[in-house]
Design a protein around this motif. Structure first.
Motif, mmCIF file in Angstrom:
data_model
loop_
_atom_site.group_PDB
_atom_site.id
_atom_site.type_symbol
_atom_site.label_atom_id
_atom_site.label_comp_id
_atom_site.label_asym_id
_atom_site.label_seq_id
_atom_site.Cartn_x
_atom_site.Cartn_y
_atom_site.Cartn_z
ATOM 1 N N LYS A 104 35.399 30.577 52.527
ATOM 2 C CA LYS A 104 36.243 31.765 52.414
ATOM 3 C C LYS A 104 37.084 31.702 51.139
ATOM 4 C CE LYS A 104 39.530 34.580 55.030
ATOM 5 N NZ LYS A 104 40.447 34.766 53.911
ATOM 6 N N LEU A 105 37.633 30.510 50.869
ATOM 7 C CA LEU A 105 38.422 30.343 49.649
ATOM 8 C C LEU A 105 37.557 30.557 48.409
ATOM 9 C CD1 LEU A 105 40.580 27.228 50.641
ATOM 10 C CD2 LEU A 105 41.353 29.598 50.466
ATOM 11 N N LEU A 106 36.319 30.002 48.471
ATOM 12 C CA LEU A 106 35.407 30.190 47.343
ATOM 13 C C LEU A 106 35.067 31.662 47.146
ATOM 14 C CD1 LEU A 106 32.963 27.173 47.815
ATOM 15 C CD2 LEU A 106 34.635 27.478 45.987
ATOM 16 N N ASP A 107 34.804 32.356 48.257
ATOM 17 C CA ASP A 107 34.495 33.786 48.169
ATOM 18 C C ASP A 107 35.660 34.571 47.572
ATOM 19 O OD1 ASP A 107 32.036 33.281 49.264
ATOM 20 O OD2 ASP A 107 32.613 33.842 51.309
ATOM 21 N N ASP A 108 36.872 34.242 48.041
ATOM 22 C CA ASP A 108 38.058 34.927 47.502
ATOM 23 C C ASP A 108 38.215 34.644 46.015
ATOM 24 O OD1 ASP A 108 38.552 35.905 50.006
ATOM 25 O OD2 ASP A 108 40.046 34.389 50.535
ATOM 26 N N ALA A 109 37.962 33.363 45.645
ATOM 27 C CA ALA A 109 38.086 32.997 44.232
ATOM 28 C C ALA A 109 37.062 33.735 43.383
ATOM 29 C CB ALA A 109 37.915 31.484 44.066
ATOM 30 N N LEU A 113 37.785 36.316 40.409
ATOM 31 C CA LEU A 113 37.195 36.083 39.092
ATOM 32 C C LEU A 113 36.426 37.308 38.614
ATOM 33 C CD1 LEU A 113 36.620 34.138 36.781
ATOM 34 C CD2 LEU A 113 34.649 33.287 38.058
ATOM 35 N N ALA A 114 35.674 37.925 39.548
ATOM 36 C CA ALA A 114 34.925 39.130 39.188
ATOM 37 C C ALA A 114 35.873 40.251 38.755
ATOM 38 C CB ALA A 114 34.065 39.582 40.372
ATOM 39 N N LYS A 115 36.969 40.429 39.517
ATOM 40 C CA LYS A 115 37.948 41.459 39.158
ATOM 41 C C LYS A 115 38.568 41.163 37.791
ATOM 42 C CE LYS A 115 39.217 42.803 43.864
ATOM 43 N NZ LYS A 115 40.307 42.856 44.864
ATOM 44 N N LEU A 116 38.856 39.869 37.570
ATOM 45 C CA LEU A 116 39.455 39.470 36.302
ATOM 46 C C LEU A 116 38.503 39.746 35.140
ATOM 47 C CD1 LEU A 116 41.811 38.152 34.830
ATOM 48 C CD2 LEU A 116 40.760 35.928 35.250
ATOM 49 N N LYS A 117 37.200 39.466 35.372
ATOM 50 C CA LYS A 117 36.216 39.732 34.329
ATOM 51 C C LYS A 117 36.135 41.223 34.021
ATOM 52 C CE LYS A 117 33.136 35.777 35.069
ATOM 53 N NZ LYS A 117 31.772 35.352 35.489
ATOM 54 N N VAL A 118 36.134 42.033 35.090
ATOM 55 C CA VAL A 118 36.078 43.486 34.904
ATOM 56 C C VAL A 118 37.311 43.971 34.139
ATOM 57 C CG1 VAL A 118 36.127 45.708 36.090
ATOM 58 C CG2 VAL A 118 34.645 43.890 36.933
#
Length: 282
Positions: A104-109, A113-118
């Motif tokens: 779950k932590l990995l998924d949240d991370a 990260l995806a949002k940050l990249k966008v």
């Protein structure tokens, strides 16, 4: 009890067999003596029966104790195995919960990260777009500044056939110049080339070089007269040659050609030699 009953039956049968044997041998005893022997045998057999019963009970007890011990040992082994399996399950459950939490932590991370990249990409695009837009705006402004300069030349047939059109031609030239000056913030230079035919010799080409003075240009055009010619075609290429020889310098170059006849030669018309005095020479 079954064993005792069976023994008593055997004893009676044995006694009966003995009595029968005594009768056959003629050795009948007195009733009192036979009764005593029967009692003796019965007691003896009862003792034996009790002993056998006791032995059987002892054996059963031992077997029962042995079976109970084995059963207890098996139960203990089963309990031990169950305890180990339970402990393994608990460990796996704990590990599974930990793995689930970790996942779950990995998924949240990964989502962050995806949002940050966008967001980063959008910022890069925004920055690039702004920089590129500003660059294009500067380039456009530079182009507009350069292209504000325009050279405009008017090439007009000034032979006799244009006499009926020459006044309106001058008016339209004046309107074009006024439209350019009034509607556009251009730096305009104006020139004029009037052409006639070969027969006019010195008056064949009449021109004004580029000038920024609109009044000077208007005055020159107003003084142009339509005359000369003879045959139908005119010296159009002579007028084009004079246009090319003008001192063009602006980024934008425009030529307005006004005339009513083609150039000499069969390449330019199908009038034939009767209407073109220079038909065979062009």
């Amino acid at each position: 009890q079954s064993l005792g009953s069976q023994t008593s039956i055997q004893t009676r049968n044995h006694v009966g067999e003995n009595e029968e044997a005594d009768k056959n041998a003629g050795l009948e005893e007195e009733p009192t003596k036979a009764s005593g022997q029967l009692t003796y045998f019965t007691r003896t057999n009862s003792i034996r029966t009790r002993d056998k019963l006791a032995a059987v009970e002892k054996k059963l007890t031992e077997e029962s104790a042995k079976a109970s011990k084995q059963t207890r040992e098996k139960l203990a082994e089963v309990e031990r195995q169950l305890a180990e399996e339970s402990e393994d399950l608990q460990k796996k459950s704990v590990e599974g919960a930990a793995n689930t939490q970790t996942q779950k932590l990995l998924d949240d991370a990964e989502k962050k990260l995806a949002k940050l990249k966008v967001k980063t990409r959008q910022e890069e695009i925004s920055t690039y777009s702004l920089a590129e837009f500003e660059k294009k705006q500067r380039h456009l402004a530079k182009c507009l500044e350069i292209n504000k300069n325009v050279d405009v030349a008017f090439m007009v047939d000034c032979t006799g056939s244009m006499k009926r059109f020459i006044t309106e031609t001058k008016n339209q030239i004046g309107n074009i110049v006024s439209g350019i000056k009034d509607n556009y913030n251009n730096k305009v230079r104006l020139a004029f080339v009037g052409y006639r035919d070969h027969s006019e010799r010195e008056s064949r080409i009449e021109s004004l070089s580029f000038t920024k003075n609109v009044e000077e240009f208007r005055k020159f055009v107003n003084n142009v007269q339509a005359f000369g010619g003879g045959d139908q075609p005119e010296d159009v290429l002579g007028g084009l040659e004079a246009i090319i020889d003008l001192a063009w310098s602006s980024e934008n170059k425009i030529v307005f050609h006004i005339g009513d006849a083609p150039h000499h030669g069969k390449r330019f018309h199908d009038l034939g030699p009767s209407l073109d005095w220079y038909y065979k020479y062009e």
